[in-house]
Design an enzyme around this catalytic site. Structure first.
Site, mmCIF file in Angstrom:
data_model
loop_
_atom_site.group_PDB
_atom_site.id
_atom_site.type_symbol
_atom_site.label_atom_id
_atom_site.label_comp_id
_atom_site.label_asym_id
_atom_site.label_seq_id
_atom_site.Cartn_x
_atom_site.Cartn_y
_atom_site.Cartn_z
ATOM 1 N N LYS A 6 34.905 42.389 73.621
ATOM 2 C CA LYS A 6 35.722 43.532 74.047
ATOM 3 C C LYS A 6 35.673 44.610 72.969
ATOM 4 O O LYS A 6 36.011 44.351 71.802
ATOM 5 C CB LYS A 6 37.158 43.031 74.277
ATOM 6 C CG LYS A 6 38.017 43.933 75.111
ATOM 7 C CD LYS A 6 39.324 43.223 75.430
ATOM 8 C CE LYS A 6 40.257 44.067 76.239
ATOM 9 N NZ LYS A 6 41.585 43.441 76.363
HETATM 10 C C1 E4P Z 1 43.501 44.808 78.955
HETATM 11 O O1 E4P Z 1 42.523 44.148 78.707
HETATM 12 C C2 E4P Z 1 44.690 44.870 78.106
HETATM 13 O O2 E4P Z 1 44.825 43.649 77.431
HETATM 14 C C3 E4P Z 1 45.967 45.042 78.868
HETATM 15 O O3 E4P Z 1 45.769 45.061 80.255
HETATM 16 C C4 E4P Z 1 46.929 46.021 78.322
HETATM 17 O O4 E4P Z 1 48.095 46.014 79.111
HETATM 18 P P1 E4P Z 1 49.483 46.629 78.641
HETATM 19 O O5 E4P Z 1 49.439 48.097 78.867
HETATM 20 O O6 E4P Z 1 50.487 45.957 79.547
HETATM 21 O O7 E4P Z 1 49.649 46.273 77.199
#
Ligand code: E4P
Length: 217
Positions: free
Chosen positions: A87
């Site tokens: 990622k």
């Molecule tokens: C995506 O990969 C992120 O981990 C995540 O969806 C972020 O979500 P949040 O805005 O609830 O922190």
């Protein structure tokens, strides 16, 4: 549509896996910290633990912000387990690292996407997944689902293979709206996934079937 769970909590991952509908897991440094997983060795072990619980892709995020650091970290993460997806943040060096990994056949997830232009760059760099954060856009009075629709149109115009991974999903309606628009994947909390189960007529109907069965026995 693939369902990923957005957590580093092993119990929640196990529960979603046991439901039989889980296709993968996304994590990020904040989710790791929330579970009290700190320090490189513990974090790497936790990724392997997650991979051993699920069948699908598990996104593991780099913390470097320069190309060389992302490549070093990403290669170490990818070597941990075949299910790991590297990622990478949507910054210039992240796009460059995405191209590097896609050329090597290593899966990537470009994260922190907030515009269609960023999504176009991620696709051109060969990202496996590209994650627009719909909840965080909604939080600032910007249409997160509108962005998913815009990216769907652009990717379909050119036949890009990059999968739209709707992230920062907050609730059940987000999942349903992403499904209508045609997001390839959604990642959200267990509560949003379990919310799809709920309908009062199902509960009322089941209670009546069971009561009628008892009457006849
Ligand atoms: C995506 O990969 C992120 O981990 C995540 O969806 C972020 O979500 P949040 O805005 O609830 O922190």
């Amino acid at each position: 549509m693939k369902f990923f769970i957005d957590t580093a909590n092993l119990d929640q991952i196990k529960e979603a896996q046991a439901m039989g509908i889980l296709d993968g897991v996304t994590t990020n440094p904040s989710l790791m910290a929330k579970e009290g997983i700190t320090g490189e060795a513990s974090i790497l072990k936790h990724y392997v633990d997650i991979c051993n619980l699920v069948d699908g892709d598990v996104s593991a995020e780099v913390i470097s912000t320069d190309f060389e650091g992302m490549v070093r970290e990403g290669e170490a993460l990818a070597a941990l387990h075949p299910q790991i997806v590297v990622k990478l943040p949507m910054i210039g060096d992240g796009v460059k690292a995405c191209k590097y990994f896609s050329d090597k056949g290593i899966k990537t997830n470009v994260t922190l996407v907030f515009s269609a232009g960023q999504a176009l760059l991620a696709a051109k760099a060969g990202a496996t997944y590209m994650s627009p954060f719909i909840g965080r856009l909604d939080d600032i009075s910007t249409d997160g689902l509108g962005l998913i629709a815009e990216i769907r149109l652009i990717y379909d115009n050119y036949g890009f293979d990059t999968q739209i991974l709707a992230a920062s999903v907050r609730h059940t309606m987000h999942i349903m709206d992403c499904a209508k628009i045609g997001a390839d994947v959604m990642t959200g909390p267990l509560s949003a996934i379990k919310g799809l189960l709920k309908h009062p007529l199902t509960d009322i109907g089941l209670a009546k079937f069971l009561a009628d069965y008892q009457k006849g026995n």
